[in-house]
Scaffold this motif. Structure first.
Motif, PDB file in Angstrom:
ATOM      1  N   ARG A 296      -1.279  -4.294   3.124  1.00  0.00           N
ATOM      2  CA  ARG A 296      -2.652  -4.584   3.531  1.00  0.00           C
ATOM      3  C   ARG A 296      -2.743  -6.028   4.008  1.00  0.00           C
ATOM      4  O   ARG A 296      -2.187  -6.927   3.385  1.00  0.00           O
ATOM      5  CB  ARG A 296      -3.618  -4.377   2.364  1.00  0.00           C
TER       6      ARG A 296
ATOM      7  N   SER B  41     -10.459  -5.833   1.684  1.00  0.00           N
ATOM      8  CA  SER B  41      -9.865  -4.488   1.767  1.00  0.00           C
ATOM      9  C   SER B  41     -10.792  -3.439   1.170  1.00  0.00           C
ATOM     10  O   SER B  41     -11.644  -3.748   0.345  1.00  0.00           O
ATOM     11  CB  SER B  41      -8.524  -4.472   1.047  1.00  0.00           C
TER      12      SER B  41
ATOM     13  N   LYS C 122       0.821  -1.213   0.000  1.00  0.00           N
ATOM     14  CA  LYS C 122       0.000   0.000   0.000  1.00  0.00           C
ATOM     15  C   LYS C 122       0.854   1.262   0.000  1.00  0.00           C
ATOM     16  O   LYS C 122       0.564   2.223  -0.691  1.00  0.00           O
ATOM     17  CB  LYS C 122      -0.927   0.015   1.215  1.00  0.00           C
TER      18      LYS C 122
END
Length: 295
Positions: free
Chosen positions: A184, A295, A167
């Motif tokens: 993540r 996510s 990320k």
């Protein structure tokens, strides 16, 4: 599919070994072994039977992992429990082997062994494992393209990295080749790392140290090195990629799981499938798809 079966080979062989021991133990305890003139025949019969049982167990293990990969750790524990049940039944007290209680007893043993191996029971002790792996794969592409795709933070063309969970990757202003990283892990949670490059030799060789963010007393539990080597194959448009990952002082449960899963080899299969845009059977790819959905 066959690569997943191969990466889980240690699990299949482990189950096959204990299944064959269970078979041998049962045949000996049941009086099959007679010490007479035909003892050689008896021994050969036991060995052949154990080999057949081992082969069948390995096939069942492979099918189980393919169908229910998330439960794959049940393979080794079931094999161990079956062996203990077979080998120890004649030596245990009646209240253990009584039909109304033995199922409960062995379920309890299963839970205890599982928590020792993969639970957090051993985390409180200073018992750690070192884990080092080297894996290679060959794909079509130039060294420059593979460098940009594989080596995090050093991409020179603004492309994407192989790791979809990456990320954030920010270089520290006051330190060269030192990056703060976020991955993540699903449910709006992130794993934080610091990586520091020791070797940068574009586009053939890179090595970095990674360090997780924990309190100082436990920092070594999530630290290690990752190394990339990219070598063009002479006379072709292909490159051979060599990955080496070393982790020091890994928790026992993590070390066992990585060993049974052939963790880096599985990651290599994910990389190769993703680079070639093929269906990915690897546990690495399965985990990333699950995280992406959360996510």
């Amino acid at each position: 599919m066959f690569r997943l079966i191969y990466r889980q080979r240690r699990r299949h062989l482990f189950a096959a070994f204990f299944a064959s021991l269970s078979c041998a133990s049962y045949m000996v305890q049941s009086g099959f072994m007679h010490f007479d003139s035909l003892v050689v025949v008896n021994v050969l019969t036991i060995l052949l039977t154990c080999m057949i049982v081992a082969f069948g167990t390995a096939l069942v293990s492979a099918l189980f992992v393919l169908i229910i990969p998330s439960w794959r750790v049940a393979v080794e524990f079931t094999a161990v429990i079956v062996f203990l049940n077979t080998a120890l039944t004649s030596y245990l007290p009646y209240w253990v082997t009584d039909r109304s209680l033995d199922f409960v007893v062995w379920i309890g043993v299963y839970i205890v062994i599982f928590n020792i191996a993969y639970g957090t029971w051993l985390d409180r002790f200073r018992v750690w494992l070192d884990h080092s792996e080297t894996r290679r794969f060959e794909v079509q592409g130039t060294a420059e393209e593979l460098w940009d795709w594989l080596v995090p933070g050093l991409d020179r063309n603004g492309g994407t990295n192989w790791e979809p969970l990456l990320k954030k990757f920010e270089e520290r202003a006051d330190q060269d080749h030192v990056f703060d990283v976020e991955y993540r892990i699903g449910h709006a949670q992130f794993e934080h790392q610091t990586i520091q490059y020791e070797v940068v030799n574009y586009p053939q060789h890179a090595r970095y140290i990674f360090q997780g963010e924990l309190n100082p007393a436990n920092r070594n539990l999530v630290s290690g090195t990752m190394e990339f080597r990219i070598e063009p194959v002479e006379g072709t448009d292909r490159c051979k990629v060599t990955l080496t990952r070393t982790r020091r002082a890994v928790l026992v449960r993590e070390g066992l799981l990585m060993w049974f899963d052939d963790a880096l080899g599985d990651q290599v299969d994910h990389m190769r499938a993703k680079w070639a845009d093929r269906w990915d059977w690897s546990m690495t790819g399965k985990f990333r798809r699950q995280v992406a959905a959360l996510s």
